[in-house]
Every structure is written in C-alpha cells, then in structure tokens.
Scaffold this active site. Structure first.
Site, PDB file in Angstrom:
ATOM      1  N   LYS A  40      25.447  21.260 -11.659  1.00 31.78           N
ATOM      2  CA  LYS A  40      24.677  20.492 -12.635  1.00 31.78           C
ATOM      3  C   LYS A  40      25.616  19.929 -13.699  1.00 31.78           C
ATOM      4  CE  LYS A  40      20.647  21.067 -15.708  1.00 31.78           C
ATOM      5  NZ  LYS A  40      19.593  22.028 -16.128  1.00 31.78           N
ATOM      6  N   SER A 109      15.198  19.489 -15.186  1.00 34.15           N
ATOM      7  CA  SER A 109      16.549  19.075 -15.527  1.00 34.15           C
ATOM      8  C   SER A 109      17.581  19.428 -14.458  1.00 34.15           C
ATOM      9  CB  SER A 109      16.967  19.693 -16.869  1.00 34.15           C
ATOM     10  OG  SER A 109      17.093  21.096 -16.767  1.00 34.15           O
ATOM     11  N   SER A 133      13.494  25.042 -14.948  1.00 31.23           N
ATOM     12  CA  SER A 133      14.268  23.982 -14.302  1.00 31.23           C
ATOM     13  C   SER A 133      15.001  24.411 -13.040  1.00 31.23           C
ATOM     14  CB  SER A 133      15.274  23.388 -15.294  1.00 31.23           C
ATOM     15  OG  SER A 133      14.594  22.719 -16.326  1.00 31.23           O
TER      16      SER A 133
END
Length: 237
Positions: A40, A109, A133
């Site tokens: 991420k 996210s 998330s």
C-alpha cells in the site's frame, strides 16, 4: 483495475535476479523467496516512492525500508510496487475499481492491494486498517484479508491516521499464503516527544495523562509529524 500507483518493471526484475543468484549460490532462502508482493502506498521503502495517495507527496522518497518491509525482504520477497490508496488513507476515493464489477465499490483505502491480489497480479499484498480497510475490500473482492492483533506487526514509518486503531494487514488468495507472511512483536518505540506510542500508554486513563505535555506535543508541525507518522520531522505531512 488501476490497482497500482507505482510499478518499476526493471527494478522488480533486478530483485528477482538477485533472488535467483541467492539460490544458485547456495545462500539461505526464506518462505517468500522470489514471491512478488505489493505494498500500500503509505508504507515507506528505500527504493520506491511513497506518495500516500496525495498530490502534495508526489515523488516522495523515504530513503529507508520500514520494519515490515525489511521482514519481507529478509524472507525473500520481491517488492513489485506500490498499490493505490485513498488520499492520506482516509475518505477521498482512489482510482481503483472492483475487479468483479467496476461499477461497485472497491471497499476502502487498501483497495489497491486487495484488487491486485483478486485480479491475480500478485499472490500477496500489504494494506493497513483503521476502521475496515483490510477486511472490507477482502470481502468485496472475495479474497482473504488478515488483520492481525494490535502491535503484532510494527507500524513505525507507516503513515498514521489513528495511534490506537491503525494496524498492518495483508491480502492473499489462500490461507497458506496468509500464514507465510513474517511478523514479530513490535519493538519499543518512542517518538521525539518522549511520549510512548504503545497501546498500553494510549489506553491510559485520561486523568493519569500529562495533559499539558500532550498539548505541547502537537504544538509545532515538525513535532506533530514525528509523533503522528513516525517519519522524519521534515516530512510535509
């Protein structure tokens, strides 16, 4: 699916060749030897930009690997690239689409990491969770999403949105791959303010906290940055 924020094919191939050389020369190999992994885009790495999904952080280079990335590399993983996150891992939607139905929500996210796994681009990808998330995109994309117990995986150097709720997690298509990701207890860490960031101190009753010191800790942007995201005091966030 627009799952990726940054991909460097040449760098990924160079990592893979280095893993091949390790094996051919008889060096020890780890449980993720040669496995491509997505991260991420709020997880700092030495060799790839970390932009936090924000225009203001475009091209930002952290200059170091955070603890969880160091563990992945030690296990032999090939860091393929950075996956899309929402702006500063909060509510502004990213560009990722649901791989099963682009008209539907990607989930949160960490949706770039989840989409990369669901679409078969990588077998593993790391995300983070504050509210949902990791588990929500995993459910939307029909993959495994693992949110470990708090403090099992170090968050130091990863953009923070909540000191008491943020957690590193990951996505995979089977449980064996979920279990292959290394983790270890988070080392003790204190911010430049000397205030502890451990869960135990975060849960201390408010009547026992040094309220005046807490107000001072957030007084300047440099100190606020260091305490909130664990990065250098010059970080623009």
């Amino acid at each position: 699916m627009q799952a990726w924020q940054h991909l460097d094919e040449a760098h990924a191939l160079a990592q893979a060749r280095a893993r091949d050389a390790d094996r051919s020369e008889g060096r020890a190999v780890g449980p993720l030897h040669g496995v491509p992994v997505g991260l991420k885009d709020i997880i700092d790495t030495l060799d790839l930009p970390t932009e936090d999904g924000a225009v203001l952080h475009a091209g930002r280079m952290a200059g170091r690997d955070v603890a969880v990335v160091a563990l992945l590399r030690a296990a032999g993983a090939v860091i393929l690239g950075k996956t899309v996150t929402t702006e500063l891992a909060t509510y502004a939607a990213g560009k990722t689409r649901n791989p099963h139905d682009p008209s539907r929500s990607p989930g949160g996210s960490s949706s770039g990491s989840a989409a990369a796994v669901a679409a078969g681009m990588v077998p593993l990808a790391l995300g983070t969770q504050t509210n949902g998330s990791v588990i929500r995109p995993a459910a939307f994309f029909c993959v495994y999403g693992y949110k470990p117990s708090m403090s099992l995986v170090s968050r130091h150097g990863i953009l923070k949105t909540s000191r008491t709720l943020d957690c590193v997690g990951w996505f995979a298509r089977n449980l064996d791959d979920v279990a292959a990701v290394p983790s270890r207890p988070r080392p003790a860490y204190r911010s430049s303010s000397t205030a502890s960031t451990s869960c135990s101190s975060a849960m201390t009753p408010s009547s026992h906290r040094p309220r005046r010191a807490a107000r001072r800790r957030w007084a300047t942007p440099a100190i606020r940055c260091s305490a909130r995201c664990g990065r250098c005091a010059a970080c623009p966030c």
